[in-house]
Design an enzyme around this catalytic site. Structure first.
Site, mmCIF file in Angstrom:
data_model
loop_
_atom_site.group_PDB
_atom_site.id
_atom_site.type_symbol
_atom_site.label_atom_id
_atom_site.label_comp_id
_atom_site.label_asym_id
_atom_site.label_seq_id
_atom_site.Cartn_x
_atom_site.Cartn_y
_atom_site.Cartn_z
ATOM 1 C CE LYS A 82 37.648 34.607 -73.944
ATOM 2 N NZ LYS A 82 35.894 35.716 -73.625
ATOM 3 C CB SER A 152 34.434 34.612 -71.096
ATOM 4 O OG SER A 152 33.952 34.844 -72.842
ATOM 5 C CB SER A 176 33.840 38.021 -72.005
ATOM 6 O OG SER A 176 32.834 37.320 -71.251
#
Length: 473
Positions: A82, A152, A176
């Site tokens: 990420k 996210s 997330s």
């Protein structure tokens, strides 16, 4: 109901083939790169793909294997990171134009541990800006590109769901990891607070942030967490507790386990398809021999108030310089959250911290009083929202999409307990529904055990979205 064979996962299968010499890491990496090339133009999961670096790393792994070096469980396996997590030689942009496009000099601890374990870092995935949201543009959902991938860690969720990589790192401050795992139909675990280092990771709210894997199966989560977990001097919040063998209990089943079914708000109301799938999931556990009891924790009614009372001020403090120097580069909704957090009275933040203690104690008291091994609930009250939708119709209520998603996941950020999301069916549109399993602090092993038993009994893990590739040669 008899327990069928545990799915050992993409990583376990590929690792065995590597050890047997039937494939090479270069084969795996090139297959992953080809898969990304085919599907990422539709889902936009990756911010950057490091083709040259990945193939070079894979070739180095193959040389080690040819020399007879021991092949660990992640050796030669392509994975993604990420884009709030530092990866040496690449910028960390956090999904925001406010971040400079300059390569970071060093790996985050979790990336360094993956490299040390022989993993091949194939690229960085898109995130909702500043890791603060559930939409994650420009990434779309591989089950329906007109719907969101969650956030996210939406890029990581979509990358795994398409089959391009078996695991991608995510972060989880209010859900997330588990939100994209749920809406993308994959597995994802938020470990106990302090189990995994956050050194080298851009923060949203330091007292709630967790790092963990999104992966194709429960077994893939277990082997990934095994590598990531453990004390790190660079992150004082990491625990010195020994890290158990997370894979050792995956085949134990749930016969005799005491499972609490979380009832009432914030775990209700639910969309009809979610309620049906979750009810059927509870029946599976019951048929597998688990002892099922309903659990109501009234303290959790304060979940959203406490979560945002903490996130706002902590995010504002972390991003103070950005807010002062380049506020116009931050999306309006996030800028408003940061600005509100910056001016919120300290009493508001302290009230959030006090409420968190009350909620944490309520959850832990329920585990102790009812002698529970794990608790279960829907990961989310709804499935993947359309990309332009801001509100859900849930029962007779209208609810903000972000608040709806966060209300069922944030309790375990606030308590710091481990929580896993795995697929448990589909709604009438064919969109995935997530089952959330949470456990006692530092008892990820039992959470994964319960998840593996359910996964084996139902085989939802074998279902794939319309946009999917088999990235194994």
């Amino acid at each position: 109901m008899a327990v069928t064979a545990i799915h050992r996962g993409w990583i376990g299968d590929a690792a065995q083939r590597l050890r047997d010499g039937r494939i090479t890491s270069v084969d795996l990496t090139k297959a992953a790169l080809a898969g990304i090339d085919r599907v990422d133009r539709m889902v936009h999961a990756f911010r950057v793909v490091d083709q040259e670096g990945a193939v070079e790393s894979a070739a180095a792994v193959d040389a080690r294997l040819s020399a007879g070096e021991d092949c660990g469980p992640m050796t030669g396996i392509p994975v993604a990171v990420k884009d709030i997590i530092d990866m040496a030689g690449h910028a960390t942009l956090c999904g925001s134009p406010a971040y400079p496009d300059r390569p970071r000099r060093a790996d985050a601890t979790v990336v360094a541990r993956l490299r040390q374990a022989g993993a091949v870092l194939i690229g960085k995935t898109n995130t909702h800006e500043l890791a603060c949201g559930v939409y994650s543009p420009p990434t779309t959902n591989p089950w329906d590109v007109d719907r969101i991938p969650g956030g996210s860690s939406g890029g990581s969720g979509a990358a795994v769901a398409t089959g391009a990589v078996p695991m991608a790192l995510g972060s989880d401050t209010g859900g997330s990891i588990r939100i994209p795992a749920s809406v993308c139909g994959i597995a994802g675990i938020k470990p106990t607070f302090g189990r995994v280092s956050r050194a080298g990771v851009e923060s949203l709210a330091w007292s709630l942030d967790h790092i963990g894997p999104l992966a194709a199966t429960v077994a893939d989560c277990a082997v990934s967490l095994q590598i990531l977990a453990g004390h790190d001097p660079a992150d004082p919040a990491t625990s010195r507790r020994p890290v158990p063998d997370f894979g050792a209990s995956l085949e134990k089943g749930v016969d005799g386990l005491r499972i609490g079914v979380l009832e009432g708000y914030p775990f209700a109301p639910l969309q009809d398809g979610v309620a049906t799938a979750f009810g059927e999931a509870v029946d599976v556990f019951r048929n597998l021999g688990a002892e099922i009891s309903g659990v109501h924790i009234p303290e959790l009614r304060s979940t959203l108030g406490a979560e945002f009372a903490i996130v706002g001020p902590e995010a504002a403090a972390y991003h103070r310089r950005l807010l002062q120097e380049n506020p116009e580069l931050v999306a309006p909704g996030i800028r408003q959250l940061l600005a509100s957090g910056a001016i919120a009275p300290s009493s508001h933040y302290l009230a959030g911290l006090r409420a968190r203690v009350v909620m944490r104690n309520g959850l832990r008291d329920a585990f102790r009083q009812d002698r529970l091994d794990v608790v279960v609930c829907p990961t989310l009250p709804g499935t993947a929202a359309p990309v332009d939708q801001e509100e859900f119709e849930v029962g007779e209520a209208t609810e903000d999409v972000t608040a709806a998603y966060v209300r069922t996941t944030a309790p375990f950020n606030l308590s710091g307990q481990p929580a896993l999301s795995i697929p448990c069916g589909y709604d009438r549109r064919g969109l995935p529904v997530g089952l959330q399993i949470a456990g006692r602090p530092f008892d990820e092993a039992t959470v994964l055990q319960a998840g593996a038993a359910y996964e084996a009994a139902t085989r939802w893990v074998e279902h794939h979205p319309p946009i999917h590739v088999d990235a194994t040669p």
